[in-house]
Design a protein around this motif. Structure first.
Motif, PDB file in Angstrom:
ATOM      1  N   SER A 262       0.828  -1.200   0.000  1.00  0.00           N
ATOM      2  CA  SER A 262       0.000   0.000   0.000  1.00  0.00           C
ATOM      3  C   SER A 262       0.862   1.250   0.000  1.00  0.00           C
ATOM      4  CB  SER A 262      -0.929   0.003   1.222  1.00  0.00           C
ATOM      5  OG  SER A 262      -1.864  -1.051   1.148  1.00  0.00           O
TER       6      SER A 262
ATOM      7  N   PRO B  59     -14.330  -0.295   0.736  1.00  0.00           N
ATOM      8  CA  PRO B  59     -13.765  -0.744   2.015  1.00  0.00           C
ATOM      9  C   PRO B  59     -12.247  -0.734   2.111  1.00  0.00           C
ATOM     10  CG  PRO B  59     -15.536  -2.201   1.314  1.00  0.00           C
ATOM     11  CD  PRO B  59     -15.218  -1.316   0.156  1.00  0.00           C
ATOM     12  N   ASP B  60     -11.523  -0.818   0.996  1.00  0.00           N
ATOM     13  CA  ASP B  60     -10.063  -0.938   1.099  1.00  0.00           C
ATOM     14  C   ASP B  60      -9.390  -0.316  -0.119  1.00  0.00           C
ATOM     15  OD1 ASP B  60      -9.938  -2.969  -1.069  1.00  0.00           O
ATOM     16  OD2 ASP B  60     -10.896  -4.278   0.403  1.00  0.00           O
TER      17      ASP B  60
ATOM     18  N   THR C 264      -7.110  -2.049  -2.113  1.00  0.00           N
ATOM     19  CA  THR C 264      -6.412  -3.176  -2.734  1.00  0.00           C
ATOM     20  C   THR C 264      -6.613  -3.229  -4.239  1.00  0.00           C
ATOM     21  OG1 THR C 264      -8.298  -4.642  -2.333  1.00  0.00           O
ATOM     22  CG2 THR C 264      -6.589  -4.553  -0.622  1.00  0.00           C
TER      23      THR C 264
ATOM     24  N   GLY D 298     -10.070   1.363  -5.824  1.00  0.00           N
ATOM     25  CA  GLY D 298     -10.019   1.677  -4.402  1.00  0.00           C
ATOM     26  C   GLY D 298      -8.904   2.652  -4.081  1.00  0.00           C
ATOM     27  N   ARG D 299      -7.769   2.483  -4.731  1.00  0.00           N
ATOM     28  CA  ARG D 299      -6.644   3.393  -4.488  1.00  0.00           C
ATOM     29  C   ARG D 299      -6.970   4.797  -4.975  1.00  0.00           C
ATOM     30  NH1 ARG D 299      -3.590  -1.456  -6.653  1.00  0.00           N
ATOM     31  NH2 ARG D 299      -3.012  -2.594  -4.763  1.00  0.00           N
TER      32      ARG D 299
ATOM     33  N   HIS E 141      -9.546   6.341  -2.490  1.00  0.00           N
ATOM     34  CA  HIS E 141      -9.017   6.713  -1.176  1.00  0.00           C
ATOM     35  C   HIS E 141      -7.986   7.832  -1.277  1.00  0.00           C
ATOM     36  CE1 HIS E 141     -11.185   3.986   1.414  1.00  0.00           C
ATOM     37  NE2 HIS E 141     -11.032   3.045   0.500  1.00  0.00           N
TER      38      HIS E 141
END
Length: 303
Positions: A3, A240-241, A243, A247-248, A251
């Motif tokens: 990450s 939620p994440d 991954t 998602g990246r 976020h």
């Protein structure tokens, strides 16, 4: 470690543009309700409910946001009403979008600059007005007082900016921009019902936090037509994440908007008169500037 490495793909060259977009939360006009960011949020959901494809809604939204970093609410319609002919009015807006999009990834920039067809419109879902009226909590932490910087942003403004940032950041991780866009527009559905108590309030709810958020989110989803609801639920699986590429991108956009919101207010609070007069040219060049400067000097306001 993975990450951390992926976070290192965030593009610093976009920071001036992201800061300019952040100001759309604070630009308002006499003939329109709400900030530009709130209206971007409402217009996006209006088009989506009317059946427009998320990718086309994303493109229209980002084009409008890029133009507004310079023109504010001076869009082609306003310019035409003020007597600017149609072709020059459209050229002004297009040239502004071209200039603002210069630091973007080439493929994304070409897509944004491509001619866009008009979008359909329908009455936006009820949650749109509630999210526009729902203030964000500010910075909170368990055991500490709440830090509120006035004026607070709304959840509609936050979601609009995260959606915009997400599309611009998507190429950094090879993400599908329309998925990031739709998920970002929907990621605070629960706050259409739940007032924002921030991190501290969420921790106080304990085991009841997840079911309360799920129920509140479901109530907002119930306002969408079936096809759009399914698409929104599918897009929100990235939330939620970090991954996945989507998602990246999400976020990264969410984090940057939250931090830049505070940075912009701190920057305004710490601005000096010298900066405003010299760098921002509050009293700018023109035939009466020598007179204006003399007045300021006489009154003790010269930087």
């Amino acid at each position: 470690m993975r990450s951390e490495q992926e976070g290192g793909l965030a593009p610093p060259a976009l920071m001036p543009l992201l800061r300019g977009l952040e100001d759309l939360k604070r630009i308002r006009s006499a003939h329109l309700a709400g900030s530009i960011a709130e209206r971007l949020f409402a217009n996006a959901w209006s088009a989506l409910v009317a059946g427009a494809y998320p990718a086309e809604v994303a493109r229209h939204t980002i084009r409008q946001a890029l133009a507004a970093t310079v023109l504010g609410d001076l869009d082609a319609d306003v310019l035409r009403t003020a007597g600017v002919p149609d072709e020059p009015a459209r050229a002004i807006v297009q040239s502004t979008v071209e200039a603002a999009s210069a630091p973007l990834a080439p493929d994304l920039r070409a897509w944004l600059l491509d001619t866009a067809t008009p979008l359909p419109a329908a009455d936006p879902p009820r949650f749109v007005a509630r999210l526009a009226a729902q203030p964000r909590a500010g910075a909170t932490a368990p055991g500490r007082g709440r830090l509120i910087l006035d004026p607070p942003e709304s959840h509609a403004e936050h979601c609009a900016l995260v959606a915009t940032f997400g599309v611009l950041l998507a190429p950094s991780w090879g993400a599908q921009p329309e998925t990031v866009f739709l998920a970002a527009l929907a990621h605070h559905f629960h706050n259409a019902l739940l007032p924002d108590s921030g991190f501290a309030g969420e921790m106080a709810l304990g085991d009841w936090l997840a079911p309360a958020m799920a129920r509140a989110t479901a109530l907002a989803l119930d306002e969408l037509p079936p096809g759009l609801r399914a698409a929104t639920e599918s897009a929100c699986r990235i939330l939620p994440d970090a991954t996945t590429p989507e998602g990246r991108a999400f976020h990264a956009a969410d984090t940057l908007d939250r931090v830049l919101q505070v940075e912009s207010q701190l920057r305004a609070a710490g601005t000096s008169m010298g900066f405003v007069l010299r760098e921002m040219e509050l009293v700018h060049a023109g035939p009466v500037k020598p007179f204006q400067d003399a007045v300021l000097a006489r009154m003790g306001l010269a930087a």
